[in-house]
Scaffold this motif. Structure first.
Motif, PDB file in Angstrom:
ATOM      1  N   GLU A  44    -100.525  63.304 102.351  1.00  0.00           N
ATOM      2  CA  GLU A  44     -99.716  63.134 101.146  1.00  0.00           C
ATOM      3  C   GLU A  44     -98.386  62.452 101.470  1.00  0.00           C
ATOM      4  O   GLU A  44     -97.922  61.583 100.720  1.00  0.00           O
ATOM      5  CB  GLU A  44     -99.459  64.481 100.484  1.00  0.00           C
ATOM      6  N   LYS A  45     -97.765  62.830 102.577  1.00  0.00           N
ATOM      7  CA  LYS A  45     -96.506  62.210 102.982  1.00  0.00           C
ATOM      8  C   LYS A  45     -96.686  60.729 103.289  1.00  0.00           C
ATOM      9  O   LYS A  45     -95.828  59.909 102.965  1.00  0.00           O
ATOM     10  CB  LYS A  45     -95.917  62.942 104.188  1.00  0.00           C
ATOM     11  N   HIS A  46     -97.813  60.397 103.911  1.00  0.00           N
ATOM     12  CA  HIS A  46     -98.111  58.998 104.224  1.00  0.00           C
ATOM     13  C   HIS A  46     -98.237  58.183 102.939  1.00  0.00           C
ATOM     14  O   HIS A  46     -97.697  57.078 102.831  1.00  0.00           O
ATOM     15  CB  HIS A  46     -99.391  58.913 105.055  1.00  0.00           C
ATOM     16  N   ILE A  47     -98.926  58.728 101.961  1.00  0.00           N
ATOM     17  CA  ILE A  47     -99.070  58.054 100.669  1.00  0.00           C
ATOM     18  C   ILE A  47     -97.710  57.886 100.009  1.00  0.00           C
ATOM     19  O   ILE A  47     -97.384  56.819  99.469  1.00  0.00           O
ATOM     20  CB  ILE A  47    -100.040  58.816  99.748  1.00  0.00           C
ATOM     21  N   ASP A  48     -96.886  58.932 100.047  1.00  0.00           N
ATOM     22  CA  ASP A  48     -95.541  58.837  99.477  1.00  0.00           C
ATOM     23  C   ASP A  48     -94.764  57.687 100.091  1.00  0.00           C
ATOM     24  O   ASP A  48     -94.128  56.899  99.386  1.00  0.00           O
ATOM     25  CB  ASP A  48     -94.766  60.140  99.687  1.00  0.00           C
ATOM     26  N   GLN A  49     -94.822  57.564 101.406  1.00  0.00           N
ATOM     27  CA  GLN A  49     -94.086  56.494 102.092  1.00  0.00           C
ATOM     28  C   GLN A  49     -94.591  55.115 101.671  1.00  0.00           C
ATOM     29  O   GLN A  49     -93.800  54.179 101.505  1.00  0.00           O
ATOM     30  CB  GLN A  49     -94.185  56.662 103.616  1.00  0.00           C
ATOM     31  N   MET A  50     -95.897  54.978 101.479  1.00  0.00           N
ATOM     32  CA  MET A  50     -96.445  53.692 101.039  1.00  0.00           C
ATOM     33  C   MET A  50     -95.952  53.352  99.631  1.00  0.00           C
ATOM     34  O   MET A  50     -95.603  52.208  99.350  1.00  0.00           O
ATOM     35  CB  MET A  50     -97.973  53.722 101.080  1.00  0.00           C
ATOM     36  N   TYR A  52     -93.146  54.426  98.214  1.00  0.00           N
ATOM     37  CA  TYR A  52     -91.714  54.101  98.297  1.00  0.00           C
ATOM     38  C   TYR A  52     -91.529  52.661  98.752  1.00  0.00           C
ATOM     39  O   TYR A  52     -90.672  51.943  98.229  1.00  0.00           O
ATOM     40  CB  TYR A  52     -90.996  55.037  99.268  1.00  0.00           C
ATOM     41  N   LYS A  53     -92.341  52.245  99.702  1.00  0.00           N
ATOM     42  CA  LYS A  53     -92.241  50.874 100.198  1.00  0.00           C
ATOM     43  C   LYS A  53     -92.695  49.884  99.131  1.00  0.00           C
ATOM     44  O   LYS A  53     -92.066  48.841  98.922  1.00  0.00           O
ATOM     45  CB  LYS A  53     -93.076  50.712 101.468  1.00  0.00           C
ATOM     46  N   LEU A  54     -93.771  50.207  98.441  1.00  0.00           N
ATOM     47  CA  LEU A  54     -94.302  49.327  97.400  1.00  0.00           C
ATOM     48  C   LEU A  54     -93.257  49.043  96.330  1.00  0.00           C
ATOM     49  O   LEU A  54     -93.101  47.918  95.873  1.00  0.00           O
ATOM     50  CB  LEU A  54     -95.541  49.951  96.758  1.00  0.00           C
ATOM     51  N   TYR A  55     -92.518  50.073  95.939  1.00  0.00           N
ATOM     52  CA  TYR A  55     -91.528  49.922  94.878  1.00  0.00           C
ATOM     53  C   TYR A  55     -90.110  49.682  95.399  1.00  0.00           C
ATOM     54  O   TYR A  55     -89.156  49.723  94.632  1.00  0.00           O
ATOM     55  CB  TYR A  55     -91.571  51.133  93.944  1.00  0.00           C
ATOM     56  N   ASP A  56     -89.988  49.433  96.688  1.00  0.00           N
ATOM     57  CA  ASP A  56     -88.678  49.148  97.294  1.00  0.00           C
ATOM     58  C   ASP A  56     -87.632  50.199  96.952  1.00  0.00           C
ATOM     59  O   ASP A  56     -86.496  49.877  96.615  1.00  0.00           O
ATOM     60  CB  ASP A  56     -88.161  47.765  96.867  1.00  0.00           C
ATOM     61  N   LEU A  57     -88.010  51.462  97.023  1.00  0.00           N
ATOM     62  CA  LEU A  57     -87.057  52.522  96.709  1.00  0.00           C
ATOM     63  C   LEU A  57     -86.020  52.663  97.821  1.00  0.00           C
ATOM     64  O   LEU A  57     -86.353  52.627  98.998  1.00  0.00           O
ATOM     65  CB  LEU A  57     -87.770  53.858  96.506  1.00  0.00           C
ATOM     66  N   THR A  58     -84.792  52.833  97.411  1.00  0.00           N
ATOM     67  CA  THR A  58     -83.710  53.059  98.370  1.00  0.00           C
ATOM     68  C   THR A  58     -83.755  54.518  98.805  1.00  0.00           C
ATOM     69  O   THR A  58     -84.350  55.367  98.120  1.00  0.00           O
ATOM     70  CB  THR A  58     -82.347  52.777  97.721  1.00  0.00           C
ATOM     71  N   PRO A  59     -83.105  54.855  99.925  1.00  0.00           N
ATOM     72  CA  PRO A  59     -83.062  56.260 100.333  1.00  0.00           C
ATOM     73  C   PRO A  59     -82.493  57.175  99.241  1.00  0.00           C
ATOM     74  O   PRO A  59     -82.938  58.308  99.079  1.00  0.00           O
ATOM     75  CB  PRO A  59     -82.165  56.236 101.568  1.00  0.00           C
ATOM     76  N   GLU A  60     -81.552  56.666  98.477  1.00  0.00           N
ATOM     77  CA  GLU A  60     -80.967  57.463  97.392  1.00  0.00           C
ATOM     78  C   GLU A  60     -82.000  57.758  96.304  1.00  0.00           C
ATOM     79  O   GLU A  60     -82.087  58.881  95.803  1.00  0.00           O
ATOM     80  CB  GLU A  60     -79.762  56.729  96.779  1.00  0.00           C
ATOM     81  N   LYS A  61     -82.794  56.753  95.951  1.00  0.00           N
ATOM     82  CA  LYS A  61     -83.816  56.948  94.930  1.00  0.00           C
ATOM     83  C   LYS A  61     -84.943  57.850  95.438  1.00  0.00           C
ATOM     84  O   LYS A  61     -85.484  58.667  94.682  1.00  0.00           O
ATOM     85  CB  LYS A  61     -84.370  55.610  94.456  1.00  0.00           C
TER      86      LYS A  61
END
Length: 69
Positions: A44-50, A52-61
């Motif tokens: 699940e964490k791996h999917i979350d990271q993908m 976040y990368k797909l949507y270019d989320l910043t660490p704050e978001k």
């Protein structure tokens, strides 16, 4: 063009074997097996990271998203 851009973001990203990890949550001993629970959590964490990368989320978001869980 959007699909092309998104695919470019994932170059070099390894995708976990989805069917294998999803199947372990259906095992009869899943709720008692901490190893299987940890593996599912890692997946699940791996999917979350993908995502976040797909949507270019910043660490704050990302922090906002993770607080809302």
């Amino acid at each position: 063009m959007t699909n092309y851009i998104r695919r470019e973001k994932f170059k070099g990203v390894s995708f976990p074997p989805f069917r294998e990890d999803r199947a372990i949550t259906k095992d009869e001993d899943y709720l008692q097996n901490l190893d299987k629970q940890a593996k599912a959590s890692d997946f699940e964490k791996h999917i979350d990271q993908m995502v976040y990368k797909l949507y270019d989320l910043t660490p704050e978001k990302i922090a906002i998203v993770e607080r809302k869980r």
